[in-house]
Write a protein that holds these residues in place. Structure first.
Motif, PDB file in Angstrom:
ATOM      1  N   GLU A 152       0.803  -1.218   0.000  1.00 28.92           N
ATOM      2  CA  GLU A 152       0.000   0.000   0.000  1.00 28.92           C
ATOM      3  C   GLU A 152       0.838   1.271   0.000  1.00 28.92           C
ATOM      4  OE1 GLU A 152      -3.365   0.173   2.587  1.00 28.92           O
ATOM      5  OE2 GLU A 152      -3.590  -2.004   2.586  1.00 28.92           O
TER       6      GLU A 152
ATOM      7  N   GLY B 280      -1.583   3.722  -1.771  1.00 24.86           N
ATOM      8  CA  GLY B 280      -2.953   3.463  -1.349  1.00 24.86           C
ATOM      9  C   GLY B 280      -3.557   2.261  -2.039  1.00 24.86           C
TER      10      GLY B 280
ATOM     11  N   THR C  45      -6.515   1.742  -3.016  1.00 28.62           N
ATOM     12  CA  THR C  45      -7.471   2.040  -4.080  1.00 28.62           C
ATOM     13  C   THR C  45      -6.806   2.105  -5.448  1.00 28.62           C
ATOM     14  OG1 THR C  45      -7.235   4.417  -3.658  1.00 28.62           O
ATOM     15  CG2 THR C  45      -9.039   3.265  -2.539  1.00 28.62           C
ATOM     16  N   ASN C  46      -5.497   2.182  -5.479  1.00 32.34           N
ATOM     17  CA  ASN C  46      -4.778   2.227  -6.762  1.00 32.34           C
ATOM     18  C   ASN C  46      -4.445   0.845  -7.304  1.00 32.34           C
ATOM     19  OD1 ASN C  46      -4.650   5.079  -7.006  1.00 32.34           O
ATOM     20  ND2 ASN C  46      -2.974   5.128  -5.530  1.00 32.34           N
TER      21      ASN C  46
ATOM     22  N   TYR D  28      -1.422  -6.217   2.412  1.00 34.70           N
ATOM     23  CA  TYR D  28      -2.458  -5.190   2.539  1.00 34.70           C
ATOM     24  C   TYR D  28      -3.002  -5.137   3.962  1.00 34.70           C
ATOM     25  CZ  TYR D  28      -5.637  -9.196   2.177  1.00 34.70           C
ATOM     26  OH  TYR D  28      -6.290 -10.386   2.393  1.00 34.70           O
TER      27      TYR D  28
ATOM     28  N   GLU E 296      -8.607  -2.910   4.101  1.00 39.82           N
ATOM     29  CA  GLU E 296      -8.613  -2.765   2.642  1.00 39.82           C
ATOM     30  C   GLU E 296      -8.850  -4.092   1.923  1.00 39.82           C
ATOM     31  OE1 GLU E 296      -8.736   0.091   1.572  1.00 39.82           O
ATOM     32  OE2 GLU E 296      -7.922   1.274   3.234  1.00 39.82           O
TER      33      GLU E 296
ATOM     34  N   CYS F 282     -11.299  -3.968  -1.015  1.00 41.71           N
ATOM     35  CA  CYS F 282     -10.741  -3.242  -2.159  1.00 41.71           C
ATOM     36  C   CYS F 282      -9.752  -4.114  -2.931  1.00 41.71           C
ATOM     37  CB  CYS F 282     -10.056  -1.965  -1.656  1.00 41.71           C
ATOM     38  SG  CYS F 282      -9.276  -0.981  -2.945  1.00 41.71           S
TER      39      CYS F 282
ATOM     40  N   ARG G  86     -11.677  -6.964  -4.779  1.00 48.01           N
ATOM     41  CA  ARG G  86     -12.365  -6.484  -5.984  1.00 48.01           C
ATOM     42  C   ARG G  86     -11.376  -6.202  -7.103  1.00 48.01           C
ATOM     43  NH1 ARG G  86     -15.283  -3.953  -1.887  1.00 48.01           N
ATOM     44  NH2 ARG G  86     -14.070  -2.022  -2.083  1.00 48.01           N
ATOM     45  N   GLY G  87     -10.213  -5.643  -6.749  1.00 46.60           N
ATOM     46  CA  GLY G  87      -9.200  -5.380  -7.769  1.00 46.60           C
ATOM     47  C   GLY G  87      -8.701  -6.655  -8.420  1.00 46.60           C
TER      48      GLY G  87
END
Length: 199
Positions: free
Chosen positions: A21, A52, A54-55, A76, A80, A83, A86-87
């Protein structure tokens, strides 16, 4: 220590890419690897900080099965996990459970890196390191804040490490360098072991 945070186009030079992250995770992981006698560059392992969780989609698009097809692993924070899952699913890697994510090489910290390092070292040792860095007075000031009174020393230390820009990064290295190798955070050792196993 390498500080790469961007998506360079040289994945062919590396056998495995570990996505983390932030820089504190990168510094801690590289420090622990060095203390374990590992040379990640020589092994063809590269650690990339994503700035992060989210990236992760951008990094998976670039390095994943629809991009450069690098062999991937990751570390991670517990918060998270959704997130990251899902990625991975969007990238076509599709894990459904934490066990399946670990089989892919993505490992969860119990809360986050700082939480695991404080637990591994103990609060007295973390305070000693903070004192060595000349920041014990700042930590005592934080402890006296109304929002921190009544909280455990562990939680106060966790808050302190994240309370100033750059502090997490510096202490990620310092704490990983001080931890007893027999008590190192399991998530860090497991992602390093996975990277060694898939080269």
């Amino acid at each position: 220590m390498r500080k790469t945070t961007t998506m360079a186009g040289d994945a062919d030079a590396y056998g495995v890419i570990i996505l983390v992250e932030g820089l504190s995770d990168l510094y801690a992981l590289e420090t622990l690897a060095r203390r374990r006698g590992r040379d990640l560059d020589a092994e063809g392992v590269r650690v990339l900080a994503m700035k992060g969780a989210t990236n992760i989609g951008h990094f998976l698009d670039h390095y994943g099965p629809r991009g450069l097809r690098a062999r991937l692993a990751g570390l991670y924070d517990a918060a998270e996990e959704g997130c990251i899952r899902r990625g991975l699913e969007r990238a076509g890697l599709g894990p459904g459970s934490q066990v399946e994510m670990e089989e892919l090489g993505f490992f969860r910290c119990s809360a986050d890196l700082e939480d695991e390092l404080i637990r591994a070292l103990g609060t007295d040792e973390v305070e000693r390191i903070i004192e060595e860095e000349g920041e014990l007075r700042s930590f005592r000031t934080l402890q006296r804040q109304p929002a921190q009174r009544g909280r455990s020393t562990h939680d106060q230390l966790h808050r302190f490490l994240g309370s100033r820009s750059g502090r997490k990064h510096r202490y990620g290295h310092l704490l990983a360098n001080a931890v007893d190798l027999n008590r190192a955070p399991p998530s860090l050792d497991r992602v390093l072991a996975h990277a060694a196993g898939v080269r």
